[in-house]
Design an enzyme around this catalytic site. Sequence first.
Site, short mmCIF file in Angstrom:
data_model
loop_
_atom_site.label_atom_id
_atom_site.label_comp_id
_atom_site.label_asym_id
_atom_site.label_seq_id
_atom_site.Cartn_x
_atom_site.Cartn_y
_atom_site.Cartn_z
N GLN A 140 4.42 7.78 -4.76
CA GLN A 140 4.66 6.60 -4.19
C GLN A 140 5.71 5.30 -5.27
O GLN A 140 3.70 4.82 -5.96
CB GLN A 140 4.70 6.52 -2.98
CG GLN A 140 4.85 7.72 -1.86
CD GLN A 140 3.91 7.41 -0.70
OE1 GLN A 140 2.85 7.05 -0.48
NE2 GLN A 140 4.46 7.53 0.47
N ARG A 164 0.66 -1.42 -0.07
CA ARG A 164 0.01 0.04 -0.32
C ARG A 164 1.18 1.34 -0.02
O ARG A 164 1.78 1.56 0.74
CB ARG A 164 -0.65 0.17 1.50
CG ARG A 164 -2.04 0.86 0.95
CD ARG A 164 -2.99 1.19 2.63
NE ARG A 164 -1.64 2.04 3.58
CZ ARG A 164 -1.28 3.01 4.11
NH1 ARG A 164 -1.53 3.71 3.10
NH2 ARG A 164 0.17 2.98 5.17
N VAL A 165 0.16 1.84 -0.57
CA VAL A 165 1.13 3.46 -1.10
C VAL A 165 0.27 4.36 -1.25
O VAL A 165 -1.31 4.36 -0.73
CB VAL A 165 1.95 3.86 -2.29
CG1 VAL A 165 3.57 2.77 -2.33
CG2 VAL A 165 0.95 3.51 -3.27
N SER A 166 0.31 5.73 -0.18
CA SER A 166 -0.68 6.70 -0.03
C SER A 166 -0.57 7.73 -1.29
O SER A 166 -2.42 8.37 -2.23
CB SER A 166 -0.34 7.57 1.12
OG SER A 166 -0.50 7.12 2.39
N THR A 167 0.50 7.39 -2.30
CA THR A 167 -0.26 8.57 -2.97
C THR A 167 0.10 7.50 -4.46
O THR A 167 1.00 6.36 -4.93
CB THR A 167 0.64 9.88 -3.27
OG1 THR A 167 1.82 9.67 -2.92
CG2 THR A 167 0.36 10.44 -2.71
#
Length: 198
Positions: A13, A7-10
């Site tokens: 990334q 999982r990445v936030s944006t």
Amino acid sequence: MVIGYLRVSTGKQHPANQKNEISRFAEERGLEVEKWVTEIVSGKTRESDRRLGRLLKRMHKGDILIVTEISRLSRTLTDIMNIMGKCLEKGINLYTTKEGYSFDDTINSKVLCFAFGLVAEIERNLISMRTKEALAVRKAEGKVLGRKKGSYTKLNILMENRDEIAAMLGQGEQVGKICNHFGVSRDTFARFRKTYIE
């Protein structure tokens, strides 16, 4: 089945580092990651509104879920506890590569889950106490608490976009995505849908 969750936030990334770390972790333990699940979403988004929620529903007893760190699951302790509870309930083994946590059917895992649960409960109580204290101060200052009568509500947002929402539902759009798009909770959306759409 062994699943690696990234999982990445944006979108800026890249999950490549997470993937490499999980691959090394699995290889060291003689495991082979059979499926990768990647999503770009804030850690504050509830697990039920993410691919992670659907993934957990499909997993079975004995399956293994590997993440690089516990914060990949969520940024809120209560949501992490909820996820770990589901894993324990279904017999899913959960491993974190950086912290070295292992949540399986061993007594150590159950003790660790109990500790996390206790901390989550304390956190909820502290938040509740701070909220009550802040409301009491505002009331003592003579400020009116609560929403003013006739104020603009989330329901108004849904009413104004009723046609668009009906079209989205007709195209099979997921409720979670619609709620995120309009910034409303699932409960508010459910009340709106029952009254004005169905």
